[in-house]
Enzyme design. Structure first.
Site, PDB file in Angstrom:
ATOM      1  N   SER A  71      37.827  46.335  36.149  1.00  0.00           N
ATOM      2  CA  SER A  71      37.714  45.245  35.188  1.00  0.00           C
ATOM      3  C   SER A  71      36.346  45.290  34.538  1.00  0.00           C
ATOM      4  O   SER A  71      35.492  46.100  34.905  1.00  0.00           O
ATOM      5  CB  SER A  71      37.925  43.898  35.879  1.00  0.00           C
ATOM      6  OG  SER A  71      36.769  43.586  36.637  1.00  0.00           O
ATOM      7  N   LYS A  72      36.160  44.412  33.595  1.00  0.00           N
ATOM      8  CA  LYS A  72      34.946  44.401  32.781  1.00  0.00           C
ATOM      9  C   LYS A  72      33.677  44.368  33.651  1.00  0.00           C
ATOM     10  O   LYS A  72      32.658  44.944  33.284  1.00  0.00           O
ATOM     11  CB  LYS A  72      34.994  43.171  31.854  1.00  0.00           C
ATOM     12  CG  LYS A  72      34.054  43.252  30.666  1.00  0.00           C
ATOM     13  CD  LYS A  72      34.447  44.313  29.655  1.00  0.00           C
ATOM     14  CE  LYS A  72      33.223  44.846  28.936  1.00  0.00           C
ATOM     15  NZ  LYS A  72      33.450  46.062  28.182  1.00  0.00           N
ATOM     16  N   ARG A  73      33.776  43.691  34.792  1.00  0.00           N
ATOM     17  CA  ARG A  73      32.524  43.612  35.554  1.00  0.00           C
ATOM     18  C   ARG A  73      32.136  44.956  36.172  1.00  0.00           C
ATOM     19  O   ARG A  73      31.037  45.116  36.672  1.00  0.00           O
ATOM     20  CB  ARG A  73      32.596  42.473  36.593  1.00  0.00           C
ATOM     21  CG  ARG A  73      33.332  42.780  37.834  1.00  0.00           C
ATOM     22  CD  ARG A  73      33.795  41.546  38.564  1.00  0.00           C
ATOM     23  NE  ARG A  73      35.128  41.827  39.055  1.00  0.00           N
ATOM     24  CZ  ARG A  73      35.360  42.610  40.092  1.00  0.00           C
ATOM     25  NH1 ARG A  73      34.376  43.129  40.774  1.00  0.00           N
ATOM     26  NH2 ARG A  73      36.605  42.866  40.467  1.00  0.00           N
ATOM     27  N   GLY A  79      31.832  47.477  34.309  1.00  0.00           N
ATOM     28  CA  GLY A  79      31.203  48.211  33.204  1.00  0.00           C
ATOM     29  C   GLY A  79      32.206  48.500  32.109  1.00  0.00           C
ATOM     30  O   GLY A  79      33.205  47.793  31.971  1.00  0.00           O
TER      31      GLY A  79
END
Ligand code: GLU
Length: 466
Positions: free
Chosen positions: A241-243, A245
């Site tokens: 996921s976005k967290r 990167g």
């Protein structure tokens, strides 16, 4: 003769090309290309509210960057809606589907009662076997007649046989009240009509496969070979996921990773061939097989990506690499290379491509050839150009006037000069780097001098000494 392989990539154009999507596309591409087959592209744009032309373009751009070329025209799923509806109507005509007049309220009530009575809440329509004479004059949906008992077995090339109890399958809707076909039938009809033999996709579609199988069976069509691949996880083992990167393929392009390294890395993300980590496209095409796809989720690891990118960069053909650098610079909004920068870069590539993992890193190494006089030293480099060093550079210059301009002769001159100054060559290197490149960290001084040539080298040294 066996049927020629046809694979496809079928993204929904609701956003950029996700790293997971890029890997799915790559697997399908490798599978087809390694077998002289076809790799088709279908844009699943039936969700009109969420599909955008910008997203379609982003997907096409991402695939183009990765070099995943498709055969034939790009197919729009939405454009084929009439055909999807026709197939649903054919099933209706054959009695394999039926008109269901139940309203949303009735379905909700059915579910509530079922829940209260502890029964399965899967909707069972009272219209499944109703006499057409009893049909009311009101809107209806078309539902498929799902098998009522027994099991459905999905023979999956990655997951093995996946068995689903048919009492878990409902009579899914094929045509909505307004006559539009649902996504599930669109996928099956398209894959059938496109002659797709192998469907390699994320295992988030495994549940869909059981429902899609009903349509294949009802139509009497051959089921393609399914290969549902585990999703990609982040380094912490959680779904990517976005967290973790960057998620978009094009973000990696913008960061300057070479496409060949990215392809190699993505191929290894969930697929393996013995212990091979680094391989060429040709090897990947030769080796790629469904047997090598792992059953557990692969973890995204930027270090590994960078390592492979570095290896691909170092081995790249210079002219091809230069072309890719140009494309990168264009995409990154950097100024176009002039003729002379272009020539200089090509001369410098054999050494600046060594140990570079990304194009920005490579371009930083090539700074000395891309920049022009007067060389502006950065803060660190400026420190090497104090009065004493400038004096030394001034003294060095005449020694370079008549030396043969090759590596051995330059080494001799610089080492002799350093010895005469009662110092080591290493002490000379800082001021030389600063004078030639305006940087404290540069490629080897000799490499730079050879590429710059005598006149430019002397001019830079004189500038710095002044
Ligand atoms: N459009 C689906 C997606 O983007 C893929 C469907 C399929 O591969 O069958 O996830």
């Amino acid at each position: 003769m066996s049927t020629p392989v046809v694979t496809r990539f079928a993204p929904s154009p609701t956003g950029f090309l996700h790293i997971g999507g890029a890997r799915t596309a790559l697997f399908n591409w490798l599978y087809a290309r390694g077998r002289g087959g076809k790799f088709l592209l279908r844009i699943e744009d039936t969700d009109r509210a969420r599909s955008t032309p910008e997203a379609t373009q982003a997907i096409l751009d991402g695939l183009a960057w990765l070099g995943l070329d498709h055969d034939g025209e790009v197919i729009s799923q939405f454009d084929r809606a009439d055909r999807h509806a026709d197939v649903a109507l054919a099933l209706l005509a054959e009695g394999k589907a039926y008109k269901c007049f139940s309203t949303q309220d009735e379905i909700a009530t059915f579910r509530e009662t079922a829940r209260a009575e502890g029964r399965s809440t899967l909707f069972r329509s009272p219209w499944r076997d109703a006499d057409p004479a009893t049909f009311p004059d009101m809107p209806y949906v078309v539902r498929i007649k799902a098998p009522e008992d027994g099991t459905t077995v999905i023979r999956d090339a990655v997951q093995g046989d996946v068995t689903i109890r048919n009492d878990q399958l409902d009579d899914m809707v094929l045509l909505r009240g307004d006559g539009t076909p649902v996504y599930m039938i669109a996928v099956v009809v398209d894959d059938h009509d496109m002659g797709v033999t192998h469907v390699i996709r994320g295992d988030d579609h495994l549940n869909n496969a059981a429902r899609q199988m009903m349509i294949y069976d009802a139509m009497g069509w051959d089921v393609p070979t399914w290969a549902h691949i585990p999703l990609i996880h982040g380094p912490d083992g959680k779904k990517l996921s976005k967290r973790h990167g960057a998620l978009g393929a094009q973000e990696y392009q913008a960061m300057g990773y070479p496409a060949a390294g990215m392809r190699n890395y993505l191929a290894r993300l969930g697929w393996s061939h013995g212990d091979d980590e680094f391989f060429s496209d040709a090897q990947a095409r030769d080796w790629f097989d469904l047997d090598g796809i792992g059953k557990s989720p692969a973890r995204f690891d930027v270090k590994k990506l960078e390592n492979l990118c570095g290896q691909h960069m170092a081995l790249a053909d210079d002219a091809a690499l230069q072309q890719e650098i140009r494309e990168y610079m264009g995409a990154a909004g950097l100024p176009k290379l002039t003729e002379s920068q272009s020539r200089g870069l090509l001369d410098a590539l054999p050494f600046v491509k060594e140990r570079s993992k990304t194009f920005p890193e490579l371009l930083e190494k090539a700074h000395f050839i891309l920049t022009s006089r007067p060389i502006e030293p950065d803060e660190k480099a400026a420190k090497s150009l104090d009065l004493v060093s400038r004096g030394i550079l001034k003294e060095l210059t005449p020694h370079l006037q008549s030396v043969t301009w090759d590596r051995d002769s330059l080494e001799v001159v610089l080492n002799d000069f350093a010895a005469a100054q009662d110092t080591k060559f290493g002490k000379l290197a800082g001021p030389l780097r600063a004078a030639l490149a305006g940087r404290a960290v540069t490629p080897s001084v000799f490499d730079m001098m050879l590429v710059l040539g005598r006149d430019e080298t002397l001019a830079r040294l004189e500038d710095a000494a002044a």
